[in-house]
Motif scaffolding. Structure first.
Motif, PDB file in Angstrom:
ATOM      1  N   ASP A  22       0.838  -1.215   0.000  1.00  0.00           N
ATOM      2  CA  ASP A  22       0.000   0.000   0.000  1.00  0.00           C
ATOM      3  C   ASP A  22       0.865   1.253   0.000  1.00  0.00           C
ATOM      4  O   ASP A  22       0.639   2.193   0.753  1.00  0.00           O
ATOM      5  N   ARG A  23       1.868   1.260  -0.851  1.00  0.00           N
ATOM      6  CA  ARG A  23       2.850   2.355  -0.884  1.00  0.00           C
ATOM      7  C   ARG A  23       2.188   3.724  -1.098  1.00  0.00           C
ATOM      8  O   ARG A  23       2.465   4.674  -0.374  1.00  0.00           O
ATOM      9  N   ASN A  24       1.333   3.855  -2.091  1.00  0.00           N
ATOM     10  CA  ASN A  24       0.738   5.148  -2.413  1.00  0.00           C
ATOM     11  C   ASN A  24      -0.119   5.680  -1.270  1.00  0.00           C
ATOM     12  O   ASN A  24      -0.086   6.877  -0.950  1.00  0.00           O
ATOM     13  N   TYR A  25      -0.870   4.787  -0.642  1.00  0.00           N
ATOM     14  CA  TYR A  25      -1.715   5.195   0.482  1.00  0.00           C
ATOM     15  C   TYR A  25      -0.855   5.701   1.631  1.00  0.00           C
ATOM     16  O   TYR A  25      -1.137   6.761   2.215  1.00  0.00           O
ATOM     17  N   ILE A  26       0.210   4.981   1.963  1.00  0.00           N
ATOM     18  CA  ILE A  26       1.064   5.357   3.082  1.00  0.00           C
ATOM     19  C   ILE A  26       1.792   6.670   2.804  1.00  0.00           C
ATOM     20  O   ILE A  26       1.834   7.569   3.648  1.00  0.00           O
ATOM     21  N   LEU A  27       2.353   6.800   1.598  1.00  0.00           N
ATOM     22  CA  LEU A  27       3.104   8.016   1.274  1.00  0.00           C
ATOM     23  C   LEU A  27       2.207   9.251   1.240  1.00  0.00           C
ATOM     24  O   LEU A  27       2.684  10.370   1.450  1.00  0.00           O
ATOM     25  N   SER A  28       0.924   9.050   0.979  1.00  0.00           N
ATOM     26  CA  SER A  28      -0.001  10.197   0.975  1.00  0.00           C
ATOM     27  C   SER A  28      -0.185  10.775   2.373  1.00  0.00           C
ATOM     28  O   SER A  28      -0.664  11.902   2.532  1.00  0.00           O
ATOM     29  N   LYS A  29       0.206  10.009   3.394  1.00  0.00           N
ATOM     30  CA  LYS A  29       0.065  10.449   4.767  1.00  0.00           C
ATOM     31  C   LYS A  29       1.394  10.875   5.390  1.00  0.00           C
ATOM     32  O   LYS A  29       1.476  11.123   6.598  1.00  0.00           O
ATOM     33  N   ILE A  30       2.457  10.928   4.566  1.00  0.00           N
ATOM     34  CA  ILE A  30       3.792  11.247   5.066  1.00  0.00           C
ATOM     35  C   ILE A  30       4.325  12.505   4.384  1.00  0.00           C
ATOM     36  O   ILE A  30       4.168  12.698   3.178  1.00  0.00           O
ATOM     37  N   GLY A  31       4.992  13.345   5.180  1.00  0.00           N
ATOM     38  CA  GLY A  31       5.770  14.463   4.651  1.00  0.00           C
ATOM     39  C   GLY A  31       7.209  14.224   5.045  1.00  0.00           C
ATOM     40  O   GLY A  31       7.486  13.715   6.128  1.00  0.00           O
ATOM     41  N   CYS A  32       8.165  14.579   4.167  1.00  0.00           N
ATOM     42  CA  CYS A  32       9.552  14.249   4.500  1.00  0.00           C
ATOM     43  C   CYS A  32      10.542  15.226   3.891  1.00  0.00           C
ATOM     44  O   CYS A  32      10.251  15.909   2.902  1.00  0.00           O
ATOM     45  N   ILE A  33      11.692  15.300   4.533  1.00  0.00           N
ATOM     46  CA  ILE A  33      12.865  15.961   3.963  1.00  0.00           C
ATOM     47  C   ILE A  33      14.003  14.959   4.059  1.00  0.00           C
ATOM     48  O   ILE A  33      14.367  14.525   5.154  1.00  0.00           O
ATOM     49  N   VAL A  34      14.559  14.570   2.910  1.00  0.00           N
ATOM     50  CA  VAL A  34      15.685  13.643   2.888  1.00  0.00           C
ATOM     51  C   VAL A  34      16.966  14.447   2.649  1.00  0.00           C
ATOM     52  O   VAL A  34      17.177  14.983   1.559  1.00  0.00           O
ATOM     53  N   ARG A  54       0.217  21.716  -6.378  1.00  0.00           N
ATOM     54  CA  ARG A  54      -0.441  21.113  -7.540  1.00  0.00           C
ATOM     55  C   ARG A  54       0.047  19.690  -7.766  1.00  0.00           C
ATOM     56  O   ARG A  54      -0.731  18.798  -8.107  1.00  0.00           O
ATOM     57  N   ILE A  55       1.348  19.474  -7.563  1.00  0.00           N
ATOM     58  CA  ILE A  55       1.913  18.137  -7.756  1.00  0.00           C
ATOM     59  C   ILE A  55       1.308  17.137  -6.767  1.00  0.00           C
ATOM     60  O   ILE A  55       1.142  15.951  -7.074  1.00  0.00           O
ATOM     61  N   SER A  56       0.984  17.605  -5.563  1.00  0.00           N
ATOM     62  CA  SER A  56       0.450  16.711  -4.530  1.00  0.00           C
ATOM     63  C   SER A  56      -0.880  16.095  -4.930  1.00  0.00           C
ATOM     64  O   SER A  56      -1.279  15.054  -4.384  1.00  0.00           O
ATOM     65  N   GLY A  57      -1.587  16.735  -5.854  1.00  0.00           N
ATOM     66  CA  GLY A  57      -2.873  16.201  -6.292  1.00  0.00           C
ATOM     67  C   GLY A  57      -4.029  16.609  -5.410  1.00  0.00           C
ATOM     68  O   GLY A  57      -5.175  16.248  -5.675  1.00  0.00           O
ATOM     69  N   LYS A  58      -3.744  17.348  -4.340  1.00  0.00           N
ATOM     70  CA  LYS A  58      -4.804  17.810  -3.459  1.00  0.00           C
ATOM     71  C   LYS A  58      -5.131  19.271  -3.742  1.00  0.00           C
ATOM     72  O   LYS A  58      -4.285  20.032  -4.205  1.00  0.00           O
ATOM     73  N   GLU A  59      -6.345  19.636  -3.448  1.00  0.00           N
ATOM     74  CA  GLU A  59      -6.750  21.031  -3.623  1.00  0.00           C
ATOM     75  C   GLU A  59      -6.298  21.833  -2.402  1.00  0.00           C
ATOM     76  O   GLU A  59      -6.865  21.712  -1.317  1.00  0.00           O
ATOM     77  N   ILE A  60      -5.254  22.605  -2.592  1.00  0.00           N
ATOM     78  CA  ILE A  60      -4.672  23.368  -1.486  1.00  0.00           C
ATOM     79  C   ILE A  60      -4.835  24.861  -1.780  1.00  0.00           C
ATOM     80  O   ILE A  60      -4.324  25.373  -2.779  1.00  0.00           O
ATOM     81  N   LYS A  61      -5.568  25.544  -0.923  1.00  0.00           N
ATOM     82  CA  LYS A  61      -5.871  26.955  -1.136  1.00  0.00           C
ATOM     83  C   LYS A  61      -4.644  27.830  -0.895  1.00  0.00           C
ATOM     84  O   LYS A  61      -3.731  27.469  -0.147  1.00  0.00           O
ATOM     85  N   LEU A  99       4.305  20.024   4.847  1.00  0.00           N
ATOM     86  CA  LEU A  99       3.002  20.187   5.503  1.00  0.00           C
ATOM     87  C   LEU A  99       1.872  20.506   4.527  1.00  0.00           C
ATOM     88  O   LEU A  99       0.714  20.588   4.940  1.00  0.00           O
ATOM     89  N   LEU A 100       2.204  20.667   3.248  1.00  0.00           N
ATOM     90  CA  LEU A 100       1.198  21.101   2.272  1.00  0.00           C
ATOM     91  C   LEU A 100      -0.031  20.195   2.256  1.00  0.00           C
ATOM     92  O   LEU A 100      -1.159  20.672   2.224  1.00  0.00           O
ATOM     93  N   HIS A 101       0.183  18.877   2.289  1.00  0.00           N
ATOM     94  CA  HIS A 101      -0.939  17.940   2.184  1.00  0.00           C
ATOM     95  C   HIS A 101      -1.402  17.459   3.562  1.00  0.00           C
ATOM     96  O   HIS A 101      -2.120  16.463   3.663  1.00  0.00           O
ATOM     97  N   ASP A 102      -0.976  18.172   4.621  1.00  0.00           N
ATOM     98  CA  ASP A 102      -1.395  17.891   5.998  1.00  0.00           C
ATOM     99  C   ASP A 102      -1.134  16.430   6.377  1.00  0.00           C
ATOM    100  O   ASP A 102      -2.058  15.694   6.748  1.00  0.00           O
ATOM    101  N   PRO A 103       0.119  16.001   6.331  1.00  0.00           N
ATOM    102  CA  PRO A 103       0.436  14.599   6.624  1.00  0.00           C
ATOM    103  C   PRO A 103       0.292  14.279   8.108  1.00  0.00           C
ATOM    104  O   PRO A 103       0.375  15.168   8.961  1.00  0.00           O
ATOM    105  N   GLU A 104       0.117  13.011   8.402  1.00  0.00           N
ATOM    106  CA  GLU A 104       0.038  12.569   9.801  1.00  0.00           C
ATOM    107  C   GLU A 104       1.431  12.309  10.374  1.00  0.00           C
ATOM    108  O   GLU A 104       1.653  12.451  11.575  1.00  0.00           O
ATOM    109  N   LEU A 105       2.370  11.921   9.513  1.00  0.00           N
ATOM    110  CA  LEU A 105       3.730  11.591   9.927  1.00  0.00           C
ATOM    111  C   LEU A 105       4.716  12.430   9.136  1.00  0.00           C
ATOM    112  O   LEU A 105       4.583  12.579   7.916  1.00  0.00           O
TER     113      LEU A 105
END
Length: 253
Positions: A22-34, A54-61, A99-105
């Motif tokens: 479930d890679r896509n589902y999990i990554l949608s809930k993660i924000g990261c800096i490598v 826009r790249i995130s695919g979510k509607e962000i005001k 934080l753009l897509h409001d991740p949980e982790l």
């Protein structure tokens, strides 16, 4: 954790799901800096965030983007090109991006590497705000153990790919022998008193008229009372235990 490298064995489950299945589902809930965030240097901070939104695919005001810019302390510089940003400013902008897509982790890899003292303080404050104000779970990978001691409530120490210890930072440190600095007068008298007390086995050193005692945290008040009862003036007591000491003791044992 981010599936950038395939595991040679074992499994990783996040949010109750497998990172493999479930890679896509999990990554949608993660924000990261490598290591360090990368941006389009010819664009402004605001334009970069709008693009990544826009790249995130979510509607962000736009109001959300402005809120994040303010949160990371870049208000007033949002229209400046990233090419003119310091390393610390880019790190803060990177946190806004996570934080753009409001991740949980949120996963941060060496977030303070290469920063000057003020930059380290700024990132430390932001990480604590992520935890305390935005209720985010933050995983930090770092070799700067003094920062981990100030930030983390839980830690895992890994050496050569193996977990040595894990648990609450405060509990792990409190369970260890510590070094206590007593600034006192009459050091020779103090050493004599210690030798004839229950602390006779404690290792002691004297440097620049300061007494260092290897003992437990519970013994500090007892030793202090022992000195005061024998007319030895205690001007200050400092705990010198550090996470670095604990780490070195573990990997060298």
């Amino acid at each position: 954790l981010l599936s950038l490298i395939n595991p040679t064995s074992g499994t990783i489950n996040l949010f109750g799901k497998s990172i493999i299945e479930d890679r896509n589902y999990i990554l949608s809930k993660i924000g990261c800096i490598v290591e360090k965030p990368d941006f389009y240097k010819y664009l402004s901070a605001q334009k970069n965030l709008e693009l990544f939104a826009r790249i995130s695919g979510k509607e962000i005001k736009k109001s959300k983007i402005n809120e994040l810019i303010d949160f990371v302390g870049l208000t007033g510089r949002e229209k400046d090109k990233v090419s003119g940003f310091s390393h610390g400013m880019k790190q803060r902008l990177g946190i806004a991006q996570t934080l753009l897509h409001d991740p949980e982790l949120i996963i941060l890899d060496e977030p303070t590497t290469g920063l000057d003292p003020q930059g380290i303080i700024d990132i430390r404050k932001l990480i604590l705000q992520l935890k305390n104000e935005k209720n985010k779970t933050v995983i930090i990978s770092s070799h700067i153990l003094s920062e981990i001691e100030l930030i983390a409530n839980r830690m895992i120490i890994i050496n050569n790919g193996k977990t040595i210890v894990q648990g609450q930072v405060s509990e792990l440190l409190n369970s260890q022998e510590i070094i206590v600095l007593f600034k006192i007068d009459l050091i020779d008298k103090a050493l004599s008193i210690l030798k004839s007390s229950i602390f006779s086995a404690c290792e002691t050193t004297v440097e620049d008229s300061q007494l260092f005692i290897h003992t437990s945290i519970e013994s500090i008040s007892i030793i202090n009372k022992l000195f005061c009862d024998n007319d030895i003036k205690v001007s200050s007591i400092e705990i010198k235990r550090k996470l670095e000491d604990y780490f070195l003791r573990l990997i060298n044992s």
